[in-house]
Design an enzyme around this catalytic site. Structure first.
Site, PDB file in Angstrom:
ATOM      1  N   ALA A  66     -49.821  37.023 -65.633  1.00 33.31           N
ATOM      2  CA  ALA A  66     -48.792  38.050 -65.791  1.00 33.31           C
ATOM      3  C   ALA A  66     -48.489  38.628 -64.406  1.00 33.31           C
ATOM      4  CB  ALA A  66     -49.299  39.141 -66.715  1.00 33.31           C
ATOM      5  N   GLY A 109     -52.410  35.087 -67.935  1.00 35.15           N
ATOM      6  CA  GLY A 109     -51.294  34.776 -68.831  1.00 35.15           C
ATOM      7  C   GLY A 109     -50.834  33.328 -68.720  1.00 35.15           C
ATOM      8  N   GLU A 112     -53.146  31.523 -70.861  1.00 31.45           N
ATOM      9  CA  GLU A 112     -52.789  31.851 -72.255  1.00 31.45           C
ATOM     10  C   GLU A 112     -51.559  31.064 -72.705  1.00 31.45           C
ATOM     11  OE1 GLU A 112     -52.960  36.094 -71.351  1.00 31.45           O
ATOM     12  OE2 GLU A 112     -54.335  36.342 -73.037  1.00 31.45           O
ATOM     13  N   GLU A 132     -58.726  38.317 -65.162  1.00 29.63           N
ATOM     14  CA  GLU A 132     -58.412  39.708 -65.532  1.00 29.63           C
ATOM     15  C   GLU A 132     -59.572  40.655 -65.247  1.00 29.63           C
ATOM     16  OE1 GLU A 132     -57.422  37.110 -67.267  1.00 29.63           O
ATOM     17  OE2 GLU A 132     -55.470  37.483 -68.204  1.00 29.63           O
TER      18      GLU A 132
HETATM   19  N1  CAA Z   1     -48.625  38.591 -60.176  1.00 26.21           N
HETATM   20  C1  CAA Z   1     -47.804  38.876 -59.138  1.00 26.21           C
HETATM   21  N2  CAA Z   1     -47.780  38.175 -57.984  1.00 26.21           N
HETATM   22  C2  CAA Z   1     -48.613  37.126 -57.878  1.00 26.21           C
HETATM   23  C3  CAA Z   1     -49.495  36.761 -58.912  1.00 26.21           C
HETATM   24  C4  CAA Z   1     -49.486  37.538 -60.105  1.00 26.21           C
HETATM   25  N3  CAA Z   1     -50.279  37.241 -61.151  1.00 26.21           N
HETATM   26  N4  CAA Z   1     -50.214  35.678 -58.513  1.00 26.21           N
HETATM   27  C5  CAA Z   1     -49.780  35.383 -57.269  1.00 26.21           C
HETATM   28  N5  CAA Z   1     -48.808  36.248 -56.888  1.00 26.21           N
HETATM   29  C6  CAA Z   1     -48.102  36.256 -55.594  1.00 26.21           C
HETATM   30  C7  CAA Z   1     -48.964  36.802 -54.483  1.00 26.21           C
HETATM   31  O1  CAA Z   1     -48.952  38.206 -54.495  1.00 26.21           O
HETATM   32  C8  CAA Z   1     -48.277  36.219 -53.268  1.00 26.21           C
HETATM   33  O2  CAA Z   1     -47.114  36.979 -53.014  1.00 26.21           O
HETATM   34  P1  CAA Z   1     -46.755  37.429 -51.495  1.00 26.21           P
HETATM   35  O3  CAA Z   1     -46.507  36.115 -50.795  1.00 26.21           O
HETATM   36  O4  CAA Z   1     -45.562  38.267 -51.664  1.00 26.21           O
HETATM   37  O5  CAA Z   1     -47.976  38.120 -50.987  1.00 26.21           O
HETATM   38  C9  CAA Z   1     -47.808  34.846 -53.759  1.00 26.21           C
HETATM   39  O6  CAA Z   1     -47.817  34.924 -55.199  1.00 26.21           O
HETATM   40  C10 CAA Z   1     -48.734  33.713 -53.341  1.00 26.21           C
HETATM   41  O7  CAA Z   1     -50.056  34.036 -53.748  1.00 26.21           O
HETATM   42  P2  CAA Z   1     -51.296  34.118 -52.727  1.00 26.21           P
HETATM   43  O8  CAA Z   1     -50.824  34.380 -51.347  1.00 26.21           O
HETATM   44  O9  CAA Z   1     -52.290  35.061 -53.298  1.00 26.21           O
HETATM   45  O10 CAA Z   1     -51.822  32.602 -52.800  1.00 26.21           O
HETATM   46  P3  CAA Z   1     -53.325  32.099 -52.639  1.00 26.21           P
HETATM   47  O11 CAA Z   1     -53.266  30.626 -52.599  1.00 26.21           O
HETATM   48  O12 CAA Z   1     -54.007  32.814 -51.509  1.00 26.21           O
HETATM   49  O13 CAA Z   1     -54.084  32.558 -54.002  1.00 26.21           O
HETATM   50  C11 CAA Z   1     -54.308  32.858 -56.390  1.00 26.21           C
HETATM   51  C12 CAA Z   1     -53.674  32.038 -55.233  1.00 26.21           C
HETATM   52  C13 CAA Z   1     -55.802  32.663 -56.381  1.00 26.21           C
HETATM   53  C14 CAA Z   1     -53.725  32.337 -57.693  1.00 26.21           C
HETATM   54  C15 CAA Z   1     -53.963  34.351 -56.189  1.00 26.21           C
HETATM   55  O14 CAA Z   1     -52.569  34.478 -55.979  1.00 26.21           O
HETATM   56  C16 CAA Z   1     -54.345  35.233 -57.339  1.00 26.21           C
HETATM   57  O15 CAA Z   1     -55.521  35.577 -57.480  1.00 26.21           O
HETATM   58  N6  CAA Z   1     -53.366  35.637 -58.194  1.00 26.21           N
HETATM   59  C17 CAA Z   1     -53.576  36.556 -59.278  1.00 26.21           C
HETATM   60  C18 CAA Z   1     -54.230  35.835 -60.449  1.00 26.21           C
HETATM   61  C19 CAA Z   1     -54.511  36.827 -61.582  1.00 26.21           C
HETATM   62  O16 CAA Z   1     -55.245  37.784 -61.429  1.00 26.21           O
HETATM   63  N7  CAA Z   1     -53.914  36.577 -62.767  1.00 26.21           N
HETATM   64  C20 CAA Z   1     -54.130  37.398 -63.948  1.00 26.21           C
HETATM   65  C21 CAA Z   1     -53.039  38.400 -64.076  1.00 26.21           C
HETATM   66  S1  CAA Z   1     -53.356  39.554 -65.405  1.00 26.21           S
HETATM   67  C22 CAA Z   1     -52.836  38.803 -66.807  1.00 26.21           C
HETATM   68  O17 CAA Z   1     -52.405  37.676 -66.797  1.00 26.21           O
HETATM   69  C23 CAA Z   1     -52.941  39.647 -68.082  1.00 26.21           C
HETATM   70  C24 CAA Z   1     -52.617  38.966 -69.389  1.00 26.21           C
HETATM   71  O18 CAA Z   1     -53.502  38.573 -70.108  1.00 26.21           O
HETATM   72  C25 CAA Z   1     -51.230  38.850 -69.883  1.00 26.21           C
END
Ligand code: CAA
Length: 258
Positions: A66, A109, A112, A132
């Site tokens: 998400a 998400g 999911e 999460e």
């Molecule tokens: N939401 C918003 N932006 C996101 C994102 C997310 N879930 N995942 C990645 N992005 C963005 C990053 O912020 C980054 O943007 P900027 O270039 O503007 O900084 C861009 O995508 C590229 O990501 P990274 O620079 O972080 O890339 P990386 O290779 O270093 O890492 C990753 C990749 C490990 C996937 C890392 O991006 C990450 O940890 N993302 C978040 C994953 C996460 O926590 N997902 C769960 C969300 S909560 C949820 O989903 C609730 C539900 O049940 C519905």
């Protein structure tokens, strides 16, 4: 076909293709994107020419969860009033089979969404996980429920407690994905599988999907009863007459979905 902001749709034969298309944030799922995915799925579900839906990511991700930016400042009451996950229930109600093609990250998400697919083909670089817990929250779009029903309690607990990412190989081992391919041929192989399913009797496929999903949700006794009614129902279809006549006449059946 309709123009969307965050997804791309197309079709190949009887296969309707939805590609997530927000690569700059690894296909993070914002609310508009979920509405678009649902809208594309519902129009394919109603489209006579489409028999199977293929859902894919692009670049480095299927979807990295998400959109954290979008929800960071939301309150519990915002979610309640938005009915935040209502569209996910509608995705789960799509009648046609959905085949996921997962490459790169399928997190939160995104995982999911993969769990909402009926079958999943994955690239060897696919990584699944529920991070999460690292954000001080938990899955809300079915993660704790669908993962547990699929892999059992102890593995689900481990992955949800630790937030660790699991490889495509582990995902295959635990039945989260059906097959693994090199990234370069994932789309081609998924399309091939989708086309094969699209060539089967559509009403059989429809009622098999409904019956299998029922099994996930109910007791054996209730499920057996449900299966039986669907089995009977298919004998009022033209395709049952066609399928059985073709067998007896030693020719290929031509299914119409009626
Ligand atoms: N939401 C918003 N932006 C996101 C994102 C997310 N879930 N995942 C990645 N992005 C963005 C990053 O912020 C980054 O943007 P900027 O270039 O503007 O900084 C861009 O995508 C590229 O990501 P990274 O620079 O972080 O890339 P990386 O290779 O270093 O890492 C990753 C990749 C490990 C996937 C890392 O991006 C990450 O940890 N993302 C978040 C994953 C996460 O926590 N997902 C769960 C969300 S909560 C949820 O989903 C609730 C539900 O049940 C519905």
């Amino acid at each position: 076909s309709r123009i969307y902001e965050y997804i791309h749709t197309s079709s190949e034969g009887h296969v309707g293709i939805i590609s997530l298309n927000r690569p700059e944030v690894l296909n993070a799922l914002n609310r508009t994107m979920i509405v678009e995915i649902l809208s594309a799925m519902e129009s394919f579900d109603q489209d006579e020419n489409i028999r199977v839906i293929l859902l894919s990511g692009n670049g480095r991700a299927f979807a990295a969860g998400a959109d954290i930016q979008e929800m960071a400042n939301d309150s519990a009451i915002d979610f309640e009033l938005l009915d935040q996950f209502k569209n996910w229930d509608r995705i789960a109600a799509i009648k046609k089979p959905i085949i996921g093609a997962v490459q790169g990250f399928a997190l939160g998400g995104g995982f999911e969404l993969a769990l909402c697919c009926d079958m999943v083909y994955a690239a060897d670089d696919a990584e699944f996980g529920f991070p999460e817990v690292d954000l001080g929250v938990m899955p809300g779009a079915g993660g704790t429920q669908r993962l547990t029903k699929l892999v059992g309690k102890t593995k689900a607990m481990e992955w949800l407690f630790t937030g660790k990412r699991i490889t495509s190989g582990e995902a295959l081992h635990y039945g989260i994905v059906n097959r693994i391919f090199a990234k370069e041929i994932l789309m081609e192989e998924t399309l091939k599988a989708a086309a094969k399913i699209a060539s089967q009797a559509p009403l059989s496929i429809r009622l098999i999907k409904e019956s299998v999903l029922k099994a996930v949700d109910t007791t054996l006794n209730e499920g057996m009863h449900f299966e039986r009614k669907n089995f009977y129902l298919l004998f009022s279809s033209e395709d049952q007459k066609e399928g059985m006549s073709a067998f007896r006449e030693k020719r290929k059946p031509e299914f119409k979905g009626k």
